[in-house]
Design an enzyme around this catalytic site. Structure first.
Site, PDB file in Angstrom:
ATOM      1  N   SER A   1      54.639 -15.875   8.179  1.00  0.00           N
ATOM      2  CA  SER A   1      54.884 -16.702   6.997  1.00  0.00           C
ATOM      3  C   SER A   1      55.358 -15.850   5.812  1.00  0.00           C
ATOM      4  O   SER A   1      55.088 -14.644   5.734  1.00  0.00           O
ATOM      5  CB  SER A   1      53.611 -17.448   6.600  1.00  0.00           C
ATOM      6  OG  SER A   1      53.160 -18.248   7.667  1.00  0.00           O
TER       7      SER A   1
HETATM    8  N1  SAM Z   1      49.465 -16.655  10.716  1.00  0.00           N
HETATM    9  C1  SAM Z   1      50.649 -16.092  11.319  1.00  0.00           C
HETATM   10  C2  SAM Z   1      50.959 -14.720  10.831  1.00  0.00           C
HETATM   11  O1  SAM Z   1      50.265 -14.219   9.935  1.00  0.00           O
HETATM   12  O2  SAM Z   1      51.889 -14.135  11.374  1.00  0.00           O
HETATM   13  C3  SAM Z   1      51.864 -16.974  11.136  1.00  0.00           C
HETATM   14  C4  SAM Z   1      51.883 -18.004  12.136  1.00  0.00           C
HETATM   15  S1  SAM Z   1      53.287 -18.933  12.508  1.00  0.00           S
HETATM   16  C5  SAM Z   1      53.857 -19.555  10.978  1.00  0.00           C
HETATM   17  C6  SAM Z   1      52.397 -20.297  13.258  1.00  0.00           C
HETATM   18  C7  SAM Z   1      51.741 -19.944  14.570  1.00  0.00           C
HETATM   19  O3  SAM Z   1      50.986 -21.067  15.007  1.00  0.00           O
HETATM   20  C8  SAM Z   1      52.722 -19.630  15.680  1.00  0.00           C
HETATM   21  O4  SAM Z   1      52.470 -18.355  16.189  1.00  0.00           O
HETATM   22  C9  SAM Z   1      52.469 -20.723  16.707  1.00  0.00           C
HETATM   23  O5  SAM Z   1      52.635 -20.304  18.036  1.00  0.00           O
HETATM   24  C10 SAM Z   1      51.020 -21.067  16.416  1.00  0.00           C
HETATM   25  N2  SAM Z   1      50.570 -22.379  16.882  1.00  0.00           N
HETATM   26  C11 SAM Z   1      51.226 -23.569  16.862  1.00  0.00           C
HETATM   27  N3  SAM Z   1      50.443 -24.527  17.381  1.00  0.00           N
HETATM   28  C12 SAM Z   1      49.263 -23.939  17.725  1.00  0.00           C
HETATM   29  C13 SAM Z   1      48.049 -24.412  18.304  1.00  0.00           C
HETATM   30  N4  SAM Z   1      47.854 -25.686  18.629  1.00  0.00           N
HETATM   31  N5  SAM Z   1      47.054 -23.524  18.501  1.00  0.00           N
HETATM   32  C14 SAM Z   1      47.206 -22.213  18.184  1.00  0.00           C
HETATM   33  N6  SAM Z   1      48.337 -21.705  17.654  1.00  0.00           N
HETATM   34  C15 SAM Z   1      49.345 -22.563  17.416  1.00  0.00           C
END
Ligand code: SAM
Length: 201
Positions: free
Chosen positions: A51
């Site tokens: 993000s």
């Molecule tokens: N917090 C992260 C970082 O600091 O890099 C950024 C994350 S990215 C914007 C959103 C993440 O949520 C992705 O890696 C995606 O695979 C994950 N995601 C989406 N749906 C999810 C779910 N149901 N459970 C766990 N992870 C999920």
């Protein structure tokens, strides 16, 4: 990066100190290292992103964690947000659905000698074994606030989650009281979709 965050209205000194300390260039792919301290989201593989620093700072400030708080993060991604929270002294539990991303994030946690609990799977159902949590932060955009996560929030705890359609979301900041949930909303965020049982299909 820190002066940009301050200029955009981030005021919590504990958030600013953690973001000044954690080296964001360690969490981005090689071609983007020279852009690591720009205020932008960057690709991390599997069509996901780390993000934008402002978004991380804003969500962390909204979560208002105290040292030793137990925080659940849904969406480990690169591990950056989890490391920010651990640097602030929180006990962090993080869930990621892409096992490739989880494996890289775990290597990062080990390399930084941080004890962060992590698991692969669908974070929309939460992590009931470790509930209740003092804070829950969801770093992907949901169609609505999952009831499962609301239930796993401790009284006095906060849930920070982007909610909207697949293109644009508002940030919902929900505080659990003894008998209800107080809600604040901030508009104009854009996240990758939260995919799972209580998210998008
Ligand atoms: N917090 C992260 C970082 O600091 O890099 C950024 C994350 S990215 C914007 C959103 C993440 O949520 C992705 O890696 C995606 O695979 C994950 N995601 C989406 N749906 C999810 C779910 N149901 N459970 C766990 N992870 C999920």
């Amino acid at each position: 990066m820190i002066s940009v965050l301050e200029m955009k209205g981030i005021t919590d000194p504990k958030v600013l100190a953690a973001m000044a300390k954690v080296e964001r260039h360690l969490f981005v792919e090689a071609p983007f290292v020279n852009r690591a301290y720009e205020d932008s989201a960057l690709p991390i593989g599997h069509e996901q992103t780390i993000s934008q620093p402002y978004t991380v700072a804003f969500m962390t400030q909204a979560l208002a964690p105290k040292p030793a708080d137990r925080i659940l993060e849904v969406g480990t991604g690169s591990g950056y947000q989890a490391v920010i929270l651990a640097t602030m002294g929180c006990g962090v539990f993080t869930i990621e659905r892409h096992l490739g991303l989880l494996t890289s994030a775990r290597k990062m946690f080990d390399g930084l000698k941080l004890r962060i609990a992590s698991k692969g799977g669908d974070g929309t159902i939460g992590w009931s074994e470790f509930a209740p949590f003092d804070g829950i932060i969801v770093t992907a955009g949901a169609p609505e606030v999952p009831e499962s996560l609301k239930k796993q929030l401790a009284v006095g705890g906060r849930l920070v989650i982007p909610v909207g359609d697949r293109d644009v979301q508002k940030l919902v900041i929900m505080k659990r009281t003894e008998d209800s949930y107080l809600v604040e909303e901030v508009f104009g965020f854009k996240f990758v979709p939260l995919v799972g049982k209580n998210g998008w299909s």
